[in-house]
Design a protein around this motif. Structure first.
Motif, PDB file in Angstrom:
ATOM      1  N   CYS A   1    -116.315 -11.419  -3.571  1.00  0.00           N
ATOM      2  CA  CYS A   1    -116.953 -11.617  -2.263  1.00  0.00           C
ATOM      3  C   CYS A   1    -117.399 -10.304  -1.635  1.00  0.00           C
ATOM      4  O   CYS A   1    -117.940 -10.307  -0.519  1.00  0.00           O
ATOM      5  N   LEU A   2    -117.182  -9.188  -2.326  1.00  0.00           N
ATOM      6  CA  LEU A   2    -117.483  -7.873  -1.753  1.00  0.00           C
ATOM      7  C   LEU A   2    -118.821  -7.352  -2.271  1.00  0.00           C
ATOM      8  O   LEU A   2    -119.167  -7.543  -3.438  1.00  0.00           O
ATOM      9  N   PHE A   3    -119.561  -6.667  -1.393  1.00  0.00           N
ATOM     10  CA  PHE A   3    -120.836  -6.080  -1.805  1.00  0.00           C
ATOM     11  C   PHE A   3    -120.923  -4.626  -1.363  1.00  0.00           C
ATOM     12  O   PHE A   3    -120.303  -4.210  -0.374  1.00  0.00           O
ATOM     13  N   THR A   4    -121.678  -3.847  -2.114  1.00  0.00           N
ATOM     14  CA  THR A   4    -121.908  -2.432  -1.766  1.00  0.00           C
ATOM     15  C   THR A   4    -123.385  -2.128  -1.528  1.00  0.00           C
ATOM     16  O   THR A   4    -123.710  -1.079  -0.979  1.00  0.00           O
ATOM     17  N   THR A   5    -124.266  -3.027  -1.933  1.00  0.00           N
ATOM     18  CA  THR A   5    -125.700  -2.826  -1.715  1.00  0.00           C
ATOM     19  C   THR A   5    -126.301  -4.071  -1.075  1.00  0.00           C
ATOM     20  O   THR A   5    -125.723  -5.171  -1.145  1.00  0.00           O
ATOM     21  N   ILE A   6    -127.455  -3.914  -0.474  1.00  0.00           N
ATOM     22  CA  ILE A   6    -128.152  -5.052   0.135  1.00  0.00           C
ATOM     23  C   ILE A   6    -128.492  -6.086  -0.926  1.00  0.00           C
ATOM     24  O   ILE A   6    -128.379  -7.299  -0.702  1.00  0.00           O
ATOM     25  N   GLU A   7    -128.886  -5.600  -2.098  1.00  0.00           N
ATOM     26  CA  GLU A   7    -129.245  -6.513  -3.188  1.00  0.00           C
ATOM     27  C   GLU A   7    -128.056  -7.394  -3.581  1.00  0.00           C
ATOM     28  O   GLU A   7    -128.208  -8.600  -3.832  1.00  0.00           O
ATOM     29  N   MET A   8    -126.860  -6.794  -3.636  1.00  0.00           N
ATOM     30  CA  MET A   8    -125.662  -7.566  -3.973  1.00  0.00           C
ATOM     31  C   MET A   8    -125.379  -8.613  -2.894  1.00  0.00           C
ATOM     32  O   MET A   8    -125.006  -9.754  -3.206  1.00  0.00           O
ATOM     33  N   ALA A   9    -125.560  -8.234  -1.634  1.00  0.00           N
ATOM     34  CA  ALA A   9    -125.319  -9.170  -0.534  1.00  0.00           C
ATOM     35  C   ALA A   9    -126.271 -10.365  -0.628  1.00  0.00           C
ATOM     36  O   ALA A   9    -125.862 -11.520  -0.462  1.00  0.00           O
TER      37      ALA A   9
ATOM     38  N   GLU B   1    -127.792 -11.523  -3.269  1.00  0.00           N
ATOM     39  CA  GLU B   1    -127.431 -12.336  -4.436  1.00  0.00           C
ATOM     40  C   GLU B   1    -126.238 -13.241  -4.122  1.00  0.00           C
ATOM     41  O   GLU B   1    -126.225 -14.426  -4.494  1.00  0.00           O
ATOM     42  N   GLN B   2    -125.245 -12.690  -3.414  1.00  0.00           N
ATOM     43  CA  GLN B   2    -124.060 -13.483  -3.077  1.00  0.00           C
ATOM     44  C   GLN B   2    -124.399 -14.589  -2.075  1.00  0.00           C
ATOM     45  O   GLN B   2    -123.877 -15.711  -2.169  1.00  0.00           O
ATOM     46  N   ILE B   3    -125.255 -14.296  -1.121  1.00  0.00           N
ATOM     47  CA  ILE B   3    -125.654 -15.318  -0.145  1.00  0.00           C
ATOM     48  C   ILE B   3    -126.372 -16.468  -0.842  1.00  0.00           C
ATOM     49  O   ILE B   3    -126.122 -17.645  -0.551  1.00  0.00           O
ATOM     50  N   ARG B   4    -127.253 -16.148  -1.760  1.00  0.00           N
ATOM     51  CA  ARG B   4    -127.987 -17.190  -2.482  1.00  0.00           C
ATOM     52  C   ARG B   4    -127.073 -18.049  -3.347  1.00  0.00           C
ATOM     53  O   ARG B   4    -127.345 -19.228  -3.578  1.00  0.00           O
ATOM     54  N   ALA B   5    -125.973 -17.456  -3.818  1.00  0.00           N
ATOM     55  CA  ALA B   5    -125.057 -18.192  -4.698  1.00  0.00           C
ATOM     56  C   ALA B   5    -123.863 -18.778  -3.945  1.00  0.00           C
ATOM     57  O   ALA B   5    -122.947 -19.314  -4.564  1.00  0.00           O
ATOM     58  N   ALA B   6    -123.868 -18.683  -2.617  1.00  0.00           N
ATOM     59  CA  ALA B   6    -122.715 -19.100  -1.807  1.00  0.00           C
ATOM     60  C   ALA B   6    -122.410 -20.587  -1.958  1.00  0.00           C
ATOM     61  O   ALA B   6    -123.313 -21.412  -2.065  1.00  0.00           O
ATOM     62  N   VAL B   7    -121.115 -20.892  -1.973  1.00  0.00           N
ATOM     63  CA  VAL B   7    -120.646 -22.276  -2.040  1.00  0.00           C
ATOM     64  C   VAL B   7    -119.692 -22.511  -0.858  1.00  0.00           C
ATOM     65  O   VAL B   7    -118.559 -22.031  -0.885  1.00  0.00           O
ATOM     66  N   PRO B   8    -120.125 -23.217   0.175  1.00  0.00           N
ATOM     67  CA  PRO B   8    -119.244 -23.476   1.323  1.00  0.00           C
ATOM     68  C   PRO B   8    -117.949 -24.157   0.888  1.00  0.00           C
ATOM     69  O   PRO B   8    -117.926 -24.932  -0.074  1.00  0.00           O
TER      70      PRO B   8
ATOM     71  N   MET C   1    -113.644 -18.131   6.774  1.00  0.00           N
ATOM     72  CA  MET C   1    -113.213 -18.747   5.523  1.00  0.00           C
ATOM     73  C   MET C   1    -112.412 -20.018   5.792  1.00  0.00           C
ATOM     74  O   MET C   1    -112.574 -21.031   5.113  1.00  0.00           O
ATOM     75  N   ALA C   2    -111.540 -19.978   6.798  1.00  0.00           N
ATOM     76  CA  ALA C   2    -110.741 -21.156   7.149  1.00  0.00           C
ATOM     77  C   ALA C   2    -111.628 -22.296   7.631  1.00  0.00           C
ATOM     78  O   ALA C   2    -111.299 -23.468   7.458  1.00  0.00           O
ATOM     79  N   ALA C   3    -112.771 -21.954   8.234  1.00  0.00           N
ATOM     80  CA  ALA C   3    -113.710 -22.975   8.713  1.00  0.00           C
ATOM     81  C   ALA C   3    -114.622 -23.491   7.603  1.00  0.00           C
ATOM     82  O   ALA C   3    -115.395 -24.419   7.815  1.00  0.00           O
ATOM     83  N   GLY C   4    -114.559 -22.859   6.425  1.00  0.00           N
ATOM     84  CA  GLY C   4    -115.357 -23.321   5.290  1.00  0.00           C
ATOM     85  C   GLY C   4    -116.534 -22.444   4.933  1.00  0.00           C
ATOM     86  O   GLY C   4    -117.255 -22.722   3.961  1.00  0.00           O
ATOM     87  N   ALA C   5    -116.782 -21.375   5.669  1.00  0.00           N
ATOM     88  CA  ALA C   5    -117.912 -20.497   5.366  1.00  0.00           C
ATOM     89  C   ALA C   5    -117.611 -19.639   4.139  1.00  0.00           C
ATOM     90  O   ALA C   5    -116.484 -19.187   3.948  1.00  0.00           O
ATOM     91  N   HIS C   6    -118.620 -19.414   3.328  1.00  0.00           N
ATOM     92  CA  HIS C   6    -118.480 -18.550   2.154  1.00  0.00           C
ATOM     93  C   HIS C   6    -118.573 -17.093   2.627  1.00  0.00           C
ATOM     94  O   HIS C   6    -119.545 -16.710   3.283  1.00  0.00           O
ATOM     95  N   PRO C   7    -117.575 -16.234   2.302  1.00  0.00           N
ATOM     96  CA  PRO C   7    -117.591 -14.861   2.810  1.00  0.00           C
ATOM     97  C   PRO C   7    -118.426 -13.918   1.941  1.00  0.00           C
ATOM     98  O   PRO C   7    -118.312 -13.923   0.711  1.00  0.00           O
ATOM     99  N   VAL C   8    -119.258 -13.122   2.587  1.00  0.00           N
ATOM    100  CA  VAL C   8    -120.002 -12.046   1.928  1.00  0.00           C
ATOM    101  C   VAL C   8    -119.659 -10.788   2.724  1.00  0.00           C
ATOM    102  O   VAL C   8    -120.098 -10.611   3.857  1.00  0.00           O
ATOM    103  N   ILE C   9    -118.856  -9.901   2.123  1.00  0.00           N
ATOM    104  CA  ILE C   9    -118.160  -8.859   2.872  1.00  0.00           C
ATOM    105  C   ILE C   9    -118.529  -7.472   2.359  1.00  0.00           C
ATOM    106  O   ILE C   9    -118.420  -7.202   1.154  1.00  0.00           O
ATOM    107  N   HIS C  10    -118.946  -6.598   3.277  1.00  0.00           N
ATOM    108  CA  HIS C  10    -119.174  -5.203   2.902  1.00  0.00           C
ATOM    109  C   HIS C  10    -117.865  -4.595   2.408  1.00  0.00           C
ATOM    110  O   HIS C  10    -116.808  -4.806   2.984  1.00  0.00           O
ATOM    111  N   HIS C  11    -117.948  -3.818   1.325  1.00  0.00           N
ATOM    112  CA  HIS C  11    -116.749  -3.265   0.686  1.00  0.00           C
ATOM    113  C   HIS C  11    -116.236  -2.068   1.488  1.00  0.00           C
ATOM    114  O   HIS C  11    -116.368  -0.917   1.079  1.00  0.00           O
TER     115      HIS C  11
END
Length: 325
Positions: A90-98, A100-107, A68-78
């Motif tokens: 930034c938390l996900f519980t299913t692969i589908e949620m992960a 979706e978050q990766i596709r919507a990530a904003v560095p 996060m400090a380097a600018g990466a958008h975090p997608v984190i297992h809950h």
């Protein structure tokens, strides 16, 4: 197209071979890159847009904060407690949620979050503010309560990840895992005719050793090969008056008797020290089977930065006879 970059060594070569096989079968060779051990994580993270963390347990998650400090958008297992540390969105519980978050990530979106909340200067000021009068008398010794018992831990280096985490939380490192170990050990102790032993391989400064010795009835055998870490471990045993319950051994454990050299990979993370087998090394390596003899073993904690399989190979008699946790 997305590309997955994986940093870090594999403790089990079979996992690496399996992943390589699977990647080939799926035709993903151009989309997944293995980098091995990375010494300069900030530099490595500089061009990474997303950090995907699939960890099951973390006390904090240093790699998440670094990304996060380097600018990466975090997608984190809950993982348990993640919502108390990282943004809920930034938390996900299913692969589908992960996905979706990766596709919507904003560095760079969360760069300021981690810098404001987890800046090292702010953390150290918070630690000092939390210290009570008793702790203020000895700044390198932390006092805290654990299940009605006063614990004292010598923490000489707050730049170290584990020591800093203990000081910041005023508690043991990896509490969730430790409490789970304690409850499972109680079940085993209840079924045993004699009190079994717990073994802590790679004891570091004694976080797990002191917890097990103060929170269970089991005697503990702690192995720590690094001289600096062993000195702190030895002092923590003495501070908590556990000399009769804990046996500390300044050696490594492996598949067979040998010698080794200590490799310091990160001076700010004592837990990353590792042994490299070397006939000319100054550190003796023993097997757990030869050390333990006929004493029953209920629990083995092993954290040896890549030598886990060797340690288990040197404990086949224990594993076959006792089937420890």
């Amino acid at each position: 197209a997305y590309k997955l970059h994986i940093a870090g060594d594999f403790n089990d070569v079979r996992v690496y071979r399996y992943l390589r096989h699977l990647i080939g079968r799926m035709g993903l060779e151009k989309h997944i890159v293995f980098h091995g051990f990375v010494a300069d994580m900030p530099e490595w993270l500089r061009d990474k847009g997303v950090l995907l963390s699939t960890t099951l347990y973390e006390s904090f998650g240093m790699n998440i904060g670094e990304a996060m400090a380097a600018g990466a958008h975090p997608v984190i297992h809950h993982f348990p407690g993640a919502d108390k540390i990282w943004p809920e969105e930034c938390l996900f519980t299913t692969i589908e949620m992960a996905v979706e978050q990766i596709r919507a990530a904003v560095p760079n979106r969360y760069r300021e979050f981690v810098r404001t909340r987890y800046d090292i200067g702010r953390q150290l000021r918070a630690i000092d503010a939390l210290l009570d009068t008793e702790n203020s008398k000895h700044r390198d010794i932390l006092h805290f309560d654990a299940a009605g018992k006063t614990i004292k831990l010598h923490l000489p280096d707050r730049s170290d990840h584990i020591q800093r985490s203990i000081a910041l939380t005023n508690n043991f490192y990896e509490c969730g895992m430790l409490h789970d170990m304690r409850e499972r050990a109680k079940l085993l102790q209840g079924a045993a005719s004699t009190i079994p032993v717990a073994i802590d391989v790679g004891a570091n400064i004694g976080n797990h050793t002191i917890f097990l010795a103060t929170q269970t009835d089991m005697p503990v055998i702690a192995l720590e090969p690094a001289a600096g870490s062993f000195a702190v471990l030895d002092r923590n045993i003495a501070l908590n008056e556990l000399q009769d319950k804990v046996t500390a051994i300044n050696k490594g454990a492996g598949a067979q008797p040998a010698r080794a050299q200590l490799q310091i990979r990160d001076p700010h993370n004592w837990g990353m020290n590792r042994l490299d087998l070397d006939d000319a090394g100054d550190i003796p390596v023993i097997t757990l089977d030869s050390m333990i003899g006929e004493r029953p073993v209920a629990l083995m904690k092993i954290d040896v930065e890549g030598m886990e399989l060797d340690v288990l190979r040197g404990a086949t008699q224990i594993l076959t006879r006792d089937r420890p946790l």
